[in-house]
Design a protein around this motif. Structure first.
Motif, PDB file in Angstrom:
ATOM      1  N   SER A  18       0.947  -1.369   0.762  1.00  0.00           N
ATOM      2  CA  SER A  18      -0.286  -0.153   0.037  1.00  0.00           C
ATOM      3  C   SER A  18       1.139   1.392  -0.234  1.00  0.00           C
ATOM      4  O   SER A  18       0.782   2.210  -0.417  1.00  0.00           O
ATOM      5  CB  SER A  18      -0.719  -0.212   1.309  1.00  0.00           C
ATOM      6  OG  SER A  18      -1.391  -1.301   1.177  1.00  0.00           O
ATOM      7  N   LEU A  19       2.226   1.442   1.441  1.00  0.00           N
ATOM      8  CA  LEU A  19       2.545   2.626   0.903  1.00  0.00           C
ATOM      9  C   LEU A  19       3.544   2.406  -0.629  1.00  0.00           C
ATOM     10  O   LEU A  19       3.428   3.998  -1.166  1.00  0.00           O
ATOM     11  CB  LEU A  19       4.468   1.811   1.948  1.00  0.00           C
ATOM     12  CG  LEU A  19       5.150   3.550   2.212  1.00  0.00           C
ATOM     13  CD1 LEU A  19       3.882   4.610   2.251  1.00  0.00           C
ATOM     14  CD2 LEU A  19       5.059   3.336   3.142  1.00  0.00           C
ATOM     15  N   VAL A  20       3.948   1.468  -1.122  1.00  0.00           N
ATOM     16  CA  VAL A  20       4.375   1.646  -2.482  1.00  0.00           C
ATOM     17  C   VAL A  20       3.302   2.950  -3.137  1.00  0.00           C
ATOM     18  O   VAL A  20       4.098   2.902  -4.512  1.00  0.00           O
ATOM     19  CB  VAL A  20       5.382   0.208  -2.813  1.00  0.00           C
ATOM     20  CG1 VAL A  20       5.402  -0.059  -4.648  1.00  0.00           C
ATOM     21  CG2 VAL A  20       6.492  -0.223  -2.465  1.00  0.00           C
ATOM     22  N   VAL A  21       2.223   1.695  -3.225  1.00  0.00           N
ATOM     23  CA  VAL A  21       1.028   2.648  -4.750  1.00  0.00           C
ATOM     24  C   VAL A  21       1.032   3.789  -4.468  1.00  0.00           C
ATOM     25  O   VAL A  21       0.662   4.263  -5.367  1.00  0.00           O
ATOM     26  CB  VAL A  21       0.358   1.908  -4.589  1.00  0.00           C
ATOM     27  CG1 VAL A  21       0.715  -0.523  -5.552  1.00  0.00           C
ATOM     28  CG2 VAL A  21      -0.268   1.132  -3.798  1.00  0.00           C
ATOM     29  N   ALA A  22       0.927   4.552  -2.734  1.00  0.00           N
ATOM     30  CA  ALA A  22       0.790   5.529  -3.147  1.00  0.00           C
ATOM     31  C   ALA A  22       1.926   6.479  -3.161  1.00  0.00           C
ATOM     32  O   ALA A  22       1.774   7.606  -3.435  1.00  0.00           O
ATOM     33  CB  ALA A  22       0.647   5.581  -0.887  1.00  0.00           C
ATOM     34  N   THR A  80      -2.083  -6.799 -10.964  1.00  0.00           N
ATOM     35  CA  THR A  80      -2.241  -5.253 -10.463  1.00  0.00           C
ATOM     36  C   THR A  80      -0.441  -4.743 -11.125  1.00  0.00           C
ATOM     37  O   THR A  80      -0.277  -3.805 -11.281  1.00  0.00           O
ATOM     38  CB  THR A  80      -2.720  -4.965  -9.526  1.00  0.00           C
ATOM     39  OG1 THR A  80      -4.366  -5.313 -10.198  1.00  0.00           O
ATOM     40  CG2 THR A  80      -3.404  -3.646  -9.266  1.00  0.00           C
ATOM     41  N   LEU A  81       0.106  -5.379  -9.276  1.00  0.00           N
ATOM     42  CA  LEU A  81       1.452  -4.832  -8.957  1.00  0.00           C
ATOM     43  C   LEU A  81       2.262  -5.036 -10.566  1.00  0.00           C
ATOM     44  O   LEU A  81       3.428  -3.852 -11.092  1.00  0.00           O
ATOM     45  CB  LEU A  81       2.461  -5.358  -8.500  1.00  0.00           C
ATOM     46  CG  LEU A  81       1.448  -5.606  -7.045  1.00  0.00           C
ATOM     47  CD1 LEU A  81       2.181  -6.318  -6.124  1.00  0.00           C
ATOM     48  CD2 LEU A  81       2.376  -3.874  -6.733  1.00  0.00           C
ATOM     49  N   GLY A  82       2.564  -5.774 -11.768  1.00  0.00           N
ATOM     50  CA  GLY A  82       2.320  -5.905 -12.896  1.00  0.00           C
ATOM     51  C   GLY A  82       2.672  -5.144 -13.485  1.00  0.00           C
ATOM     52  O   GLY A  82       3.427  -4.411 -14.207  1.00  0.00           O
ATOM     53  N   ILE A  83       1.189  -4.597 -13.813  1.00  0.00           N
ATOM     54  CA  ILE A  83       0.732  -3.666 -14.739  1.00  0.00           C
ATOM     55  C   ILE A  83       1.696  -2.372 -14.017  1.00  0.00           C
ATOM     56  O   ILE A  83       1.480  -1.375 -14.958  1.00  0.00           O
ATOM     57  CB  ILE A  83      -0.648  -3.253 -14.677  1.00  0.00           C
ATOM     58  CG1 ILE A  83      -0.988  -4.758 -15.085  1.00  0.00           C
ATOM     59  CG2 ILE A  83      -1.326  -2.039 -15.125  1.00  0.00           C
ATOM     60  CD1 ILE A  83      -2.988  -4.374 -14.952  1.00  0.00           C
ATOM     61  N   VAL A  84       1.448  -1.913 -13.221  1.00  0.00           N
ATOM     62  CA  VAL A  84       2.144  -1.009 -12.341  1.00  0.00           C
ATOM     63  C   VAL A  84       3.952  -0.873 -12.244  1.00  0.00           C
ATOM     64  O   VAL A  84       3.979   0.230 -12.938  1.00  0.00           O
ATOM     65  CB  VAL A  84       1.671  -1.536 -10.502  1.00  0.00           C
ATOM     66  CG1 VAL A  84       3.087   0.168  -9.876  1.00  0.00           C
ATOM     67  CG2 VAL A  84       0.328  -0.436 -10.365  1.00  0.00           C
ATOM     68  N   LEU A  85       4.114  -2.231 -12.276  1.00  0.00           N
ATOM     69  CA  LEU A  85       5.661  -2.442 -12.850  1.00  0.00           C
ATOM     70  C   LEU A  85       5.905  -1.904 -14.255  1.00  0.00           C
ATOM     71  O   LEU A  85       7.044  -1.539 -14.566  1.00  0.00           O
ATOM     72  CB  LEU A  85       6.174  -3.925 -12.604  1.00  0.00           C
ATOM     73  CG  LEU A  85       7.952  -4.200 -12.716  1.00  0.00           C
ATOM     74  CD1 LEU A  85       8.365  -3.121 -11.788  1.00  0.00           C
ATOM     75  CD2 LEU A  85       7.930  -5.288 -12.199  1.00  0.00           C
ATOM     76  N   ALA A 109      -3.282   3.353 -11.437  1.00  0.00           N
ATOM     77  CA  ALA A 109      -4.596   1.445 -11.393  1.00  0.00           C
ATOM     78  C   ALA A 109      -3.466   0.854  -9.814  1.00  0.00           C
ATOM     79  O   ALA A 109      -4.652   0.521  -9.116  1.00  0.00           O
ATOM     80  CB  ALA A 109      -4.314   0.797 -12.390  1.00  0.00           C
ATOM     81  N   GLY A 110      -2.524   0.912  -9.492  1.00  0.00           N
ATOM     82  CA  GLY A 110      -2.619   0.728  -8.166  1.00  0.00           C
ATOM     83  C   GLY A 110      -2.054   1.171  -6.800  1.00  0.00           C
ATOM     84  O   GLY A 110      -2.831   0.300  -5.653  1.00  0.00           O
TER      85      GLY A 110
END
Length: 456
Positions: A18-22, A80-85, A109-110
């Protein structure tokens, strides 16, 4: 990893995700000027590096919440994390501006993963540990802003905007590895069918709403068009609600949202979010205004980011205390107290901002209010929500918060623009905006006091 060790690692990993996507979602804001310079685009175009991430997050949140309510949650998180990456890679590569926007949309999206992390904690941790973890997750965006702003500003100063965006790439890669190792499968439940009409209607409604409240130039240059888009978005929300009430497997269980505690909590989140982000944006802009304007302190991006550090640290500390206080005081009292703290921050900034210590103190008080408010909110929602609907219900609350934050940012921009005759707004514009925010926060406090169910 053994099941016991994986269980112990679960709480820090879901908080980390959660912190990373924020952090990734917040990277656009402090880099807008640098993006405009490097890519040779206008500031309005560069603003889209932030707007498009918020739009993507608002649309992805309810969709991911529904997809993650069934047994596919682990797969949804990893994809989703793959999309963010992938999006993070696009922001780093020397590609045209359109690819940067696409990458920022993928990173946005993350933002929908926080609700899934809350559902994971609720399903796999004991009640007390889950409550603490969910409270921490709810303030991840607060901490993310305080971490992302100064770090991205420093990296941009040292190595340019691609070095700043590389921060998101490295953090996302680490989060994806941790998720692969630690995240458990969701409990066996019936897989939720995705409500495609609901997705499409909500997507159109959210995009129209966030577009019209995030692009303040529309209200100055094309007022009639802005009003038309706003009306259109409200109509689409009404149509979406009508469709959801008549769908067997809706994207969002609208009937659940009619529960008095949940309905009032989301209303409080909306109005409270307007005030909280309004003050955050006002202080951040005020301290960066050069002293030649007659006020301000001329801080650069990195220095202005440091002003947010006490906001994040105190917000995190306040959020960690909330689960221990809820059993003693109740959610209604904690929400009221948190809102009162935000109001105190507004009053301080409205009355005293001539020395740097005063905006910093106001930002610190705001952090306490935002952290405690955000941590108290999930307990209100989840107390009236079945476990199977955790991700969906919290996803809706996250969307409401995003809309409130966007409205707060837009409101600040509109008020300051109305008080601008040259390059910078007059100092009186900041006073007007601060008092407007104080009124909005007072309304939020009255909603909690009058409408919130007394038994909570």
């Amino acid at each position: 990893m053994s099941p016991m060790r994986a269980s112990r690692a679960l709480a820090p990993v879901v908080v980390c995700i959660s912190l990373v996507v924020a952090v990734g979602g917040s990277l656009g804001s402090p880099l807008i000027t640098a993006v405009a310079t490097q890519y040779g685009v206008s500031l309005a175009a560069a603003q889209w590096t932030l707007t498009i991430a918020l739009l993507a997050g608002a649309v992805a949140t309810p969709v991911l919440g529904r997809l993650g309510s069934g047994p596919r949650r682990r797969g949804v998180v990893l994809v989703t994390l793959g999309i963010v990456l992938t999006g993070s890679v696009l922001t780093v590569l020397p590609l045209p501006f359109a690819f940067l926007l696409a990458g920022r949309a993928a990173q946005g999206a993350g933002l929908g993963l926080t609700a899934l992390m809350m559902a994971t904690a609720r399903d796999h941790l004991d009640e007390q540990h889950a409550a603490r973890t969910i409270a921490t997750l709810s303030i991840a965006s607060t901490v993310g802003v305080g971490v992302g702003y100064p770090l991205s500003g420093l990296l941009a100063d040292l190595g340019g905007i691609r070095a700043a965006f590389a921060l998101g790439l490295v953090l996302t890669a680490a989060a994806l590895v941790a998720a692969v190792i630690v995240l458990p499968a969701a409990p066996p439940r019936t897989a939720s069918r995705v409500d495609i009409p609901g997705v499409l209607l909500l997507t159109v409604a959210l995009i129209a709403l966030l577009l019209v409240i995030s692009q303040t130039a529309l209200w100055h240059e094309h007022t009639a068009l802005a009003v038309a888009i706003l009306v259109f978005s409200l109509v689409m929300f009404a149509v979406w609600t009508f469709v959801e009430l008549r769908t067997d497997k809706p994207l969002v269980d609208v009937r659940l949202l009619r529960h008095p505690a949940i309905a009032v909590a989301n209303l409080v989140m909306l109005t409270g979010g307007v005030g909280m982000y309004l003050l955050l944006s006002l202080i951040n802009r005020y301290v960066q205004t050069p002293a030649a304007a007659g006020y301000g302190f001329g801080l650069n991006t990195f220095q202005a980011g440091l002003v947010l550090v006490p906001f994040s640290v105190l917000g995190f500390a306040a959020g960690r205390v909330m689960p221990h206080l809820r059993s003693r005081f109740g959610a209604r009292s904690l929400l009221a107290a948190s809102t009162a703290v935000v109001l105190a921050a507004f009053l301080l900034f409205a009355l005293a901002r001539g020395h740097l210590v005063e905006p910093v103190l106001a930002m610190s008080i705001l952090g306490i209010g935002v952290g405690s408010f955000s941590a108290a909110m999930p307990a209100v929602i989840l107390a009236a929500t079945p476990a199977a609907e955790t991700a969906s219900a919290m996803g809706v609350n996250q969307v409401v918060r995003s809309v409130g934050f966007s409205m707060g940012s837009a409101l600040g921009g509109l008020i300051l623009a109305a008080h601008t005759t040259a390059v910078f707004p007059s100092e009186g514009g900041y006073g007007a905006a601060a008092w407007t925010g104080a009124v909005t926060t007072t309304v939020t406090l009255l909603i909690v006091a009058v409408l919130y169910p007394k038994r909570t």
